[in-house]
Design a protein around this motif. Structure first.
Motif, PDB file in Angstrom:
ATOM      1  N   VAL A   6      27.908  10.381  -4.095  1.00 32.25           N
ATOM      2  CA  VAL A   6      26.710   9.577  -3.805  1.00 32.25           C
ATOM      3  C   VAL A   6      26.736   9.111  -2.346  1.00 32.25           C
ATOM      4  O   VAL A   6      25.721   9.184  -1.638  1.00 32.25           O
ATOM      5  CB  VAL A   6      26.621   8.369  -4.769  1.00 32.25           C
ATOM      6  CG1 VAL A   6      25.572   7.363  -4.278  1.00 32.25           C
ATOM      7  CG2 VAL A   6      26.281   8.826  -6.178  1.00 32.25           C
ATOM      8  N   ASN A   7      27.899   8.658  -1.888  1.00 29.11           N
ATOM      9  CA  ASN A   7      28.038   8.199  -0.505  1.00 29.11           C
ATOM     10  C   ASN A   7      27.869   9.355   0.488  1.00 29.11           C
ATOM     11  O   ASN A   7      27.264   9.187   1.559  1.00 29.11           O
ATOM     12  CB  ASN A   7      29.389   7.520  -0.293  1.00 29.11           C
ATOM     13  CG  ASN A   7      29.478   6.180  -1.002  1.00 29.11           C
ATOM     14  OD1 ASN A   7      28.457   5.566  -1.303  1.00 29.11           O
ATOM     15  ND2 ASN A   7      30.693   5.728  -1.281  1.00 29.11           N
ATOM     16  N   ALA A   8      28.427  10.512   0.143  1.00 25.28           N
ATOM     17  CA  ALA A   8      28.272  11.692   1.007  1.00 25.28           C
ATOM     18  C   ALA A   8      26.802  12.097   1.089  1.00 25.28           C
ATOM     19  O   ALA A   8      26.300  12.471   2.152  1.00 25.28           O
ATOM     20  CB  ALA A   8      29.109  12.854   0.481  1.00 25.28           C
ATOM     21  N   ASN A   9      26.104  11.990  -0.043  1.00 24.38           N
ATOM     22  CA  ASN A   9      24.676  12.319  -0.058  1.00 24.38           C
ATOM     23  C   ASN A   9      23.879  11.369   0.837  1.00 24.38           C
ATOM     24  O   ASN A   9      22.922  11.783   1.506  1.00 24.38           O
ATOM     25  CB  ASN A   9      24.153  12.260  -1.494  1.00 24.38           C
ATOM     26  CG  ASN A   9      22.697  12.671  -1.578  1.00 24.38           C
ATOM     27  OD1 ASN A   9      22.336  13.792  -1.232  1.00 24.38           O
ATOM     28  ND2 ASN A   9      21.836  11.758  -2.022  1.00 24.38           N
ATOM     29  N   LYS A  10      24.276  10.104   0.872  1.00 24.20           N
ATOM     30  CA  LYS A  10      23.614   9.139   1.759  1.00 24.20           C
ATOM     31  C   LYS A  10      23.781   9.544   3.227  1.00 24.20           C
ATOM     32  O   LYS A  10      22.852   9.421   4.028  1.00 24.20           O
ATOM     33  CB  LYS A  10      24.172   7.739   1.536  1.00 24.20           C
ATOM     34  CG  LYS A  10      23.739   7.096   0.226  1.00 24.20           C
ATOM     35  CD  LYS A  10      24.342   5.703   0.076  1.00 24.20           C
ATOM     36  CE  LYS A  10      23.909   5.077  -1.248  1.00 24.20           C
ATOM     37  NZ  LYS A  10      24.538   3.742  -1.445  1.00 24.20           N
ATOM     38  N   GLY A  11      24.988  10.039   3.548  1.00 20.39           N
ATOM     39  CA  GLY A  11      25.226  10.506   4.910  1.00 20.39           C
ATOM     40  C   GLY A  11      24.363  11.705   5.259  1.00 20.39           C
ATOM     41  O   GLY A  11      23.812  11.803   6.360  1.00 20.39           O
ATOM     42  N   VAL A  12      24.203  12.635   4.296  1.00 23.15           N
ATOM     43  CA  VAL A  12      23.351  13.808   4.511  1.00 23.15           C
ATOM     44  C   VAL A  12      21.895  13.389   4.675  1.00 23.15           C
ATOM     45  O   VAL A  12      21.174  13.910   5.532  1.00 23.15           O
ATOM     46  CB  VAL A  12      23.498  14.799   3.340  1.00 23.15           C
ATOM     47  CG1 VAL A  12      22.497  15.941   3.468  1.00 23.15           C
ATOM     48  CG2 VAL A  12      24.920  15.361   3.293  1.00 23.15           C
ATOM     49  N   GLU A  13      21.450  12.416   3.869  1.00 25.68           N
ATOM     50  CA  GLU A  13      20.074  11.925   3.973  1.00 25.68           C
ATOM     51  C   GLU A  13      19.809  11.312   5.343  1.00 25.68           C
ATOM     52  O   GLU A  13      18.727  11.467   5.904  1.00 25.68           O
ATOM     53  CB  GLU A  13      19.798  10.898   2.869  1.00 25.68           C
ATOM     54  CG  GLU A  13      19.639  11.517   1.486  1.00 25.68           C
ATOM     55  CD  GLU A  13      19.423  10.471   0.401  1.00 25.68           C
ATOM     56  OE1 GLU A  13      19.589   9.260   0.693  1.00 25.68           O
ATOM     57  OE2 GLU A  13      19.096  10.855  -0.732  1.00 25.68           O
ATOM     58  N   ARG A  14      20.813  10.607   5.856  1.00 26.07           N
ATOM     59  CA  ARG A  14      20.649  10.024   7.195  1.00 26.07           C
ATOM     60  C   ARG A  14      20.538  11.122   8.251  1.00 26.07           C
ATOM     61  O   ARG A  14      19.733  11.028   9.178  1.00 26.07           O
ATOM     62  CB  ARG A  14      21.813   9.089   7.515  1.00 26.07           C
ATOM     63  CG  ARG A  14      21.774   8.556   8.933  1.00 26.07           C
ATOM     64  CD  ARG A  14      22.550   7.271   9.090  1.00 26.07           C
ATOM     65  NE  ARG A  14      22.674   6.900  10.495  1.00 26.07           N
ATOM     66  CZ  ARG A  14      21.693   6.407  11.228  1.00 26.07           C
ATOM     67  NH1 ARG A  14      20.498   6.239  10.707  1.00 26.07           N
ATOM     68  NH2 ARG A  14      21.891   6.087  12.490  1.00 26.07           N
ATOM     69  N   LEU A  15      21.332  12.181   8.114  1.00 21.66           N
ATOM     70  CA  LEU A  15      21.239  13.307   9.041  1.00 21.66           C
ATOM     71  C   LEU A  15      19.851  13.939   8.988  1.00 21.66           C
ATOM     72  O   LEU A  15      19.256  14.249  10.027  1.00 21.66           O
ATOM     73  CB  LEU A  15      22.297  14.365   8.694  1.00 21.66           C
ATOM     74  CG  LEU A  15      23.726  14.098   9.157  1.00 21.66           C
ATOM     75  CD1 LEU A  15      24.673  15.121   8.546  1.00 21.66           C
ATOM     76  CD2 LEU A  15      23.823  14.129  10.666  1.00 21.66           C
ATOM     77  N   ILE A  16      19.338  14.139   7.774  1.00 28.11           N
ATOM     78  CA  ILE A  16      18.001  14.717   7.605  1.00 28.11           C
ATOM     79  C   ILE A  16      16.950  13.820   8.252  1.00 28.11           C
ATOM     80  O   ILE A  16      16.017  14.291   8.912  1.00 28.11           O
ATOM     81  CB  ILE A  16      17.693  14.937   6.104  1.00 28.11           C
ATOM     82  CG1 ILE A  16      18.613  16.012   5.531  1.00 28.11           C
ATOM     83  CG2 ILE A  16      16.224  15.316   5.892  1.00 28.11           C
ATOM     84  CD1 ILE A  16      18.567  16.136   4.023  1.00 28.11           C
TER      85      ILE A  16
END
Length: 347
Positions: free
Chosen positions: A162-172
């Motif tokens: 979930v935390n890694a996905n948040k990081g990816v969302e921020r990159l997007i």
């Protein structure tokens, strides 16, 4: 113009006159001592001698100066001899000096402009690197931890993913903002103007950001009741983005328990001005000229805690300018800020 003409041919004129006098006197004395010489022949010789000397000297001197000056231009690596033409050549050294000085001044301005752009490029690359590496390292950290054995624990695995996905969302989020501002800067983003009610649009943004404002106990409100619609001609989606970015910023930097207030006023016959004001931190005077730059942050640590791509105000400025409108900012440190922009009224 007559002065420049005299200066350009002064050297050839004086030199030709001197040669003509010497040769004519010599010819006159020689024939006077040997035979009689018709005065008309002597005058004709003087005129022919003067004209031929004048054109030969002028041509040769211009060629000489052109070759020498062009060699200087070629030897100076920062200057381009291609911008130097024969038409700029004159035998008047004062005019020639002015031409060279003007050329050097133009090149100096070009070099200064290149230095400014180079500094901006370095700063931009540094900022975007910082913005991208934080979520990248976050995602990498969680994934490496999972690969090292943490993935065997279901609760830890879910939390880390979930935390890694948040990081990816921020990159997007950052990449999307970069894509948008690039399109805006090159004029590749289409603006679809339509008639809509700006009061209703502001209220929609208030509703969307109500929970975010509530976390800091900030009240989102109009400066007064607006019972009647105020119709404008603009791209509804883009103006909503402008309002969202400006109101989100006022919440970010707003004082807990403060207020973000929106007002809409008639500016001139066919324009309205939308004002978004708050009683938050404010902006230092020296930072105001730079707040619309990409990735520029007034409070670097605070703004990163709050998140965001650092492109919000740059996007706002480009959207407003794409509408051929103006955006303004007034702020005082410790008192608050007011952002305002103009829109065209619907007929």
């Amino acid at each position: 113009m007559s002065t420049n003409f005299k200066k350009a041919y002064k050297f050839a004129g004086y030199t030709s006159a001197a040669i003509t006098v010497v040769l004519t006197l010599s010819l006159g004395v020689f024939f006077y001592t040997t035979n009689s010489l018709n005065i008309y022949i002597l005058i004709g010789f003087a005129i022919l001698c003067y004209l031929s000397s004048f054109f030969i000297i002028q041509y040769r001197v211009e060629r000489f100066i052109y070759k020498r000056i062009k060699k200087i231009y070629d030897d100076v690596s920062l200057l381009e001899a291609s911008s130097f033409s024969k038409n700029q050549i004159t035998t008047d050294m004062a005019t020639l000096t002015k031409e060279v000085e003007r050329f050097a001044q133009d090149k100096k301005l070009e070099i200064e402009g290149l230095k400014i752009r180079e500094n901006y490029r370095k700063e931009f690359i540094g900022n975007i690197s910082h913005e991208l590496k934080t979520p990248l390292f976050t995602v990498q950290g969680y994934i490496l931890t999972l690969l090292d054995g943490a993935m065997k624990d279901k609760s830890v695995r879910k939390k880390y993913l979930v935390n890694a996905n948040k990081g990816v969302e921020r990159l997007i989020y950052i990449v999307k903002d970069l894509d948008m501002i690039t399109k805006l800067e090159v004029g590749d983003l289409n603006i679809y103007k339509e008639e809509h009610n700006i009061i209703e649009l502001v209220q929609n943004v208030f509703d969307l950001l109500e929970m975010k404002a509530a976390k800091k106990k900030i009240e989102l409100a109009f400066d007064k009741p607006y019972p009647d619609s105020i119709m404008v001609m603009a791209d509804r989606e883009r103006i909503q983005q402008v309002l969202s970015n400006l109101i989100v910023n006022s919440i970010k930097y707003g004082r807990e328990g403060g207020t973000t207030e929106v007002s809409i006023e008639d500016l001139i016959k066919n324009k309205v001005i939308v004002r978004i004001s708050d009683n938050g931190e404010g902006i230092a005077k020296e930072n105001i000229p730079r707040i619309f730059e990409r990735f520029f942050r007034v409070d670097k640590s605070g703004s990163r805690r709050e998140g965001g791509s650092g492109l919000g105000l740059a996007i706002v400025k480009h959207i407003i300018e794409a509408h051929a409108e103006k955006i303004y900012v007034e702020s005082q440190l410790g008192i608050g800020s007011e952002f305002s922009f103009t829109l065209e009224k619907a007929k």
